[in-house]
Design an enzyme around this catalytic site. Sequence first.
Site, PDB file in Angstrom:
ATOM      1  N   GLY A   1     -15.499 -15.921 -19.341  1.00  0.00           N
ATOM      2  CA  GLY A   1     -15.764 -15.201 -20.576  1.00  0.00           C
ATOM      3  C   GLY A   1     -14.459 -14.816 -21.246  1.00  0.00           C
ATOM      4  N   CYS A   2     -14.485 -13.746 -21.976  1.00  0.00           N
ATOM      5  CA  CYS A   2     -13.309 -13.271 -22.689  1.00  0.00           C
ATOM      6  C   CYS A   2     -12.166 -13.015 -21.712  1.00  0.00           C
ATOM      7  CB  CYS A   2     -13.652 -11.989 -23.432  1.00  0.00           C
ATOM      8  SG  CYS A   2     -12.228 -11.186 -24.187  1.00  0.00           S
ATOM      9  N   PHE A   3     -11.005 -13.559 -21.997  1.00  0.00           N
ATOM     10  CA  PHE A   3      -9.894 -13.394 -21.057  1.00  0.00           C
ATOM     11  C   PHE A   3      -9.424 -11.958 -20.944  1.00  0.00           C
ATOM     12  CE2 PHE A   3      -7.122 -15.877 -24.358  1.00  0.00           C
ATOM     13  CZ  PHE A   3      -7.064 -14.801 -25.241  1.00  0.00           C
ATOM     14  N   TRP A   4      -9.676 -11.123 -21.927  1.00  0.00           N
ATOM     15  CA  TRP A   4      -9.305  -9.706 -21.815  1.00  0.00           C
ATOM     16  C   TRP A   4     -10.042  -9.070 -20.634  1.00  0.00           C
ATOM     17  CZ3 TRP A   4     -10.603  -8.281 -27.552  1.00  0.00           C
ATOM     18  CH2 TRP A   4      -9.673  -8.876 -28.412  1.00  0.00           C
ATOM     19  N   CYS A   5     -11.316  -9.428 -20.472  1.00  0.00           N
ATOM     20  CA  CYS A   5     -12.138  -8.864 -19.392  1.00  0.00           C
ATOM     21  C   CYS A   5     -11.688  -9.365 -18.024  1.00  0.00           C
ATOM     22  CB  CYS A   5     -13.605  -9.233 -19.601  1.00  0.00           C
ATOM     23  SG  CYS A   5     -14.333  -8.572 -21.117  1.00  0.00           S
TER      24      CYS A   5
END
Length: 173
Positions: free
Chosen positions: A9-13
């Site tokens: 998913g989102c790389f920030w997460c």
Amino acid sequence: MQQALFGGGCFWCVEAVFLQLKGVTQVASGYAGGIVQQPSYEQVCQGNTQHAEVVFIEFDEQQISYAQLLNVFFATHDPTTLNRQGNDIGTQYRSVIFYFNTEQQQQAEQFIHCLEDDGLNIVTELSPAPTFYLAEAEHQNFYARNPSQGYCNFSIPPKLAKLSAKFQDLIKV
């Protein structure tokens, strides 16, 4: 040092989760698995480059094993929904493990088979590690620098709570 390359998913997460682990010495957000060289965040978000948002992880296997990283990876994202993590939809958010050697490939295959034996339909892509393109500077260590940003504030704390509840022994002091 060993390396791992995961997309969930989102790389920030994903980055926020793996930065918490003992033995993890570096986590970098970026892109892998696409057809465009040096893609930008905007290009990847459009979904036309075939890249996944990924995190490149360096770790000390004397402190944390690849198997433990796999356990955290599968426990902190949804590996059963194709090209989607929560509200993030598109191939750039796919669940993917890019392996660096045969041992990593075999460990990931075995882990996936165990989950499937438990009745889960795992859609995680498993492929050899392609070129990793580092994301722009503003995407590195994003959650730590932007904890009150709306998306982060909604998406990341539940993942960190799950990490803390299930993997307390792996979290940095």
